[in-house]
Each structure stands twice: as C-alpha cells, then as structure tokens.
Design an enzyme around this catalytic site. Structure first.
Site, PDB file in Angstrom:
ATOM      1  N   GLN A 181       0.905  -1.330   0.038  1.00 63.64           N
ATOM      2  CA  GLN A 181       0.039  -0.158  -0.023  1.00 63.64           C
ATOM      3  C   GLN A 181       0.857   1.263  -0.014  1.00 63.64           C
ATOM      4  O   GLN A 181       0.370   2.290  -0.158  1.00 63.64           O
ATOM      5  CB  GLN A 181      -0.863  -0.186   0.970  1.00 63.64           C
ATOM      6  CG  GLN A 181      -1.924  -1.118   1.344  1.00 63.64           C
ATOM      7  CD  GLN A 181      -3.081  -0.898   0.105  1.00 63.64           C
ATOM      8  OE1 GLN A 181      -3.320   0.272  -0.616  1.00 63.64           O
ATOM      9  NE2 GLN A 181      -4.123  -1.852  -0.250  1.00 63.64           N
ATOM     10  N   SER A 204       3.028  -4.815  -5.408  1.00 64.40           N
ATOM     11  CA  SER A 204       1.804  -5.690  -6.125  1.00 64.40           C
ATOM     12  C   SER A 204       1.616  -4.433  -7.278  1.00 64.40           C
ATOM     13  O   SER A 204       1.296  -3.332  -6.849  1.00 64.40           O
ATOM     14  CB  SER A 204       0.819  -6.020  -5.360  1.00 64.40           C
ATOM     15  OG  SER A 204      -0.050  -6.436  -6.110  1.00 64.40           O
ATOM     16  N   HIS A 239      -1.380  -4.004  -9.164  1.00 58.65           N
ATOM     17  CA  HIS A 239      -2.574  -3.511  -9.156  1.00 58.65           C
ATOM     18  C   HIS A 239      -2.979  -2.441  -7.978  1.00 58.65           C
ATOM     19  O   HIS A 239      -4.130  -2.004  -8.148  1.00 58.65           O
ATOM     20  CB  HIS A 239      -3.767  -4.604  -9.199  1.00 58.65           C
ATOM     21  CG  HIS A 239      -3.744  -5.402  -7.923  1.00 58.65           C
ATOM     22  ND1 HIS A 239      -4.937  -5.262  -7.228  1.00 58.65           N
ATOM     23  CD2 HIS A 239      -3.175  -6.344  -7.266  1.00 58.65           C
ATOM     24  CE1 HIS A 239      -5.085  -6.137  -5.979  1.00 58.65           C
ATOM     25  NE2 HIS A 239      -4.127  -6.724  -6.254  1.00 58.65           N
ATOM     26  N   CYS A 266     -17.736 -10.269   6.265  1.00 52.19           N
ATOM     27  CA  CYS A 266     -19.323 -10.369   6.827  1.00 52.19           C
ATOM     28  C   CYS A 266     -19.518 -12.010   6.621  1.00 52.19           C
ATOM     29  O   CYS A 266     -19.330 -12.469   5.603  1.00 52.19           O
ATOM     30  CB  CYS A 266     -20.280  -9.830   5.942  1.00 52.19           C
ATOM     31  SG  CYS A 266     -21.933 -10.106   6.421  1.00 52.19           S
TER      32      CYS A 266
END
Ligand code: PMP
Length: 371
Positions: A168, A188, A190, A313
């Site tokens: 990030q 990374s 992407h 979730c």
C-alpha cells in the site's frame, strides 16, 4: 453490470492507467516466451528485463534482487518460505497473506493511532533474537505509515531478519529499499495503476531465495513458470508513472482533509482512524456512528459510489475489523467504519458526492432510530 460510477476503492485495486493498457496491449500483440532463444523469445526477454530495470530504479534496488510473482500474496508467502524454522514476529495489523502464513506468530502491539509499538517489537526481539519479522509499510485500512526503518534497525540490532509488505506504500510514497534497511520487500502492480496478478519480492543479496514453485529455471530458479510478459510490462510501465501520483500527494491530502472535515464538522462523533499518525494521502477510514458498515456500503453502492470496509461479513453477521480492534476501537466503531480510498483517476467532486451521501444516510438513519 452495476450502475456504480464513482470508484473510491483504490486500496482494493486501482484502475489500470491508460498508458499501461497501451503497453500491455502491444506486449500481447507480439508473442514470445522469454525463455526461448530465438528472436521472439529475445524480444519478450527484453520486455521483462526492461520492466525489471524500471522497478529496480524506482525502489533503489538491483534488478537481480527482484523476483516476479503472481502478486504480493505470493511474494509474502515466498518471504516466509525462506524462514520457516525461525520464530515469526508480525504486527497485529498485517494483511491476511501475512497473518495466515506466519506460523504461531508472536504479535507486535499497535498503538491507538494505528502505528506499531516499537517497544513491543523490542520485547519480542529480546526473547527471540533470531526471529523472522514482518511489518507492513502502510496499513491497507487506515493508510497509517508504519515506522519500518526504525523497526528494521531494531531487528538488525538483535540479529533478526526483517520483511516488509510494502503493497500500500509502493505507489503512494517514495521508497528506497536500501535506506529502509529491510531484507525483503513485497510489492504488487494492481495497487499502483498496473494490472492484477503480478507482483514481486525484492530480496537482499544475502538471501539466496529458495523457490516455493519449482519446475523451471525462470526468475533465476527462484520462481518457476513462464513469465507473464504482458503483465510484467504493465507493472514496469505503472511503476514508471508513479511520479505523477507522488506530485499530487499534497493536493490529495487536502482533498482527504476536506472530505473528513465535511463529515466531522456536522457529525463530530464520526471517528477518523489513524488521524493522529502520518498517513498516505489517498486513504481515509471513518465511522458512521450507529450505522453498520455493510448498510453503508449497500446504500452508497445503490447511489453509484464504491467504497469498502475492513470487516468480513460471515453468515450475515458483520465481524469487526481486526485492524481497528487492534487499535483499541470499540466493537461498535469497528463495525461502523468504512474505507474510502482514491488516486490517479479521482476528482474532488467525487469525494464531495460521497460526503453528501454520507451525511444524508446518517440523517435518515438517525431519524429512523428516533421514530
Ligand atoms: N498486502 C497488502 C497490505 C494488501 O493490501 C494486499 C492486497 N489487498 C496484499 C498484500 C495482497 O496483494 P495481491 O492482491 O497482489 O496478492
């Protein structure tokens, strides 16, 4: 096809930059296996090595220290694969590709501001001096920049090996691999305007990488399998284009400040996670008091805006984000936070639109509760 037209989920994946698409299309149009000795193969090899050189230049490393992988998940796995026998020390806020790969990990505490606690790291190093340590550069939920350079110096003091998941941070801040002082670093494509499915592990010369995937001599026998020439070409191109994003960082910090201000001025109870720590420009993690994040995500999606949450979730029950919990967030705060992340294709109007939708939803939810 959803009607979503505003994309504010860059930390999940960034849109691919048009220049990257062009470079990849050209690469796909000219076939060749980078391991073949004939002209087609040599052309493909040229593309792969060109990209490797661009990546090496960007992160201040040597081309020979870069091993291409299928992404950062594989790069993180490859890093751990080298040191299975050592005690594993990781921070409480690492990505699942670290958390689920570390064996019986010893956990570094995280402060309330979202940065790791270096004293906690030192205590663990004292008891496990030859450990394998893994700390991320930027947290994917809060955008908080971690004190990796300081952690690396500590690790070295105790004789430990240190790896950094820099995914990030790699497109959002300048990185000097040598200066950071880590032994290995994962990136990374992407997350920085490049394609999905391609990443790299950068490793110091002192680490002779043992392959996790065997079956060929590609990547200097460190990672078998035909190189994905088009993806690698796109990776190199995206990395070359990062300067434009870095130049916009100070403006993006202002945009983020405006977005957070529009909300917190009207709803002071809305909490911005990591607000007191250094953060990268394009990530904001904010709670909507009393409104579950899955409700928010659905409402915003219906209105055409894509954001995300760090919570998983399962069986209809929202699990609080482990990252926010590690920062000491209450169950309520950790289940009502969304992550807004943006970058090269974003306009300030898109963030204003989300702030407006956010305030409307909050007002409606408060009225429903009061009724
Ligand atoms: N580490 C971090 C911090 C990430 O945000 C991600 C992507 N979500 C990964 C690792 C995994 O990267 P990839 O998608 O390339 O496997």
């Amino acid at each position: 096809m959803s009607n979503t037209s505003v994309y504010l989920d860059y930390a999940a994946t960034t849109p691919v930059k048009p220049e990257v698409i062009k470079a990849m299309t050209l690469a796909l149009e000219s076939h060749g296996n980078a391991s073949s000795v004939h002209g087609f193969g040599r052309d493909a090899r040229h593309k792969v090595e060109g990209a490797r050189a661009l990546i090496a230049k960007r992160y201040h490393t040597k081309p020979s220290q870069i091993t291409f992988t299928s992404g950062a998940t594989e790069a993180n796995n490859l890093a751990f694969h080298q040191f299975v026998g050592r005690p594993h020390i990781v921070s409480a806020i690492e990505h699942p590709s670290i958390m689920q790969t570390a064996h019986a990990p010893l956990i570094i505490d995280v402060q309330e501001d979202g940065a790791i606690n270096l004293n906690s790291l030192e205590e663990l190093l004292k008891a496990n001096p030859h450990a394998f340590v893994s700390i991320m550069l930027v947290n994917n939920e809060t955008g908080v920049i971690q004190p990796v350079k300081e952690a690396a110096a500590l690790a070295k003091e105790y004789g430990a090996i240190i790896h950094c998941d820099a995914v990030q941070g790699a497109g959002r801040m300048p990185i000097n691999f040598k200066d950071l002082g880590v032994d290995m670093m994962s990136i990374s494509a992407h997350k920085l305007g490049g394609p999905q499915g391609i990443g790299a592990l950068i490793a110091n010369d002192t680490i002779k990488l043992a392959p996790m995937i065997t079956g060929g001599s590609q990547e200097s026998r460190k990672r078998a399998g035909t190189e994905n020439v088009a993806a690698i070409t796109g990776f190199g191109c995206a990395v070359e284009l990062i300067d434009a994003d870095l130049e916009k960082a100070s403006e993006w910090i202002k945009w983020r400040g405006m977005f957070e201000m529009l909300i917190t001025q009207r709803v002071p109870q809305a909490k911005v996670f990591g607000a007191d720590a250094p953060r990268v420009a394009g990530i904001s993690c904010i709670t909507m008091p009393g409104v579950r994040n899955d409700t928010q995500l659905m409402a915003f999606d219906l209105a055409g805006v894509a954001v995300s949450s760090g919570s998983a979730c399962s069986s209809g029950k929202v699990q609080p984000s482990p990252v926010l919990k590690a920062m000491g967030a209450s169950e309520a705060d950790a289940t009502s936070a969304i992550r807004v992340s943006f970058g090269w294709g974003t306009s300030i109007a898109e963030l204003e639109k989300l702030a407006e939708l956010w305030l409307n939803l909050y007002q409606r939810s408060s009225k429903t509760k009061a009724a």
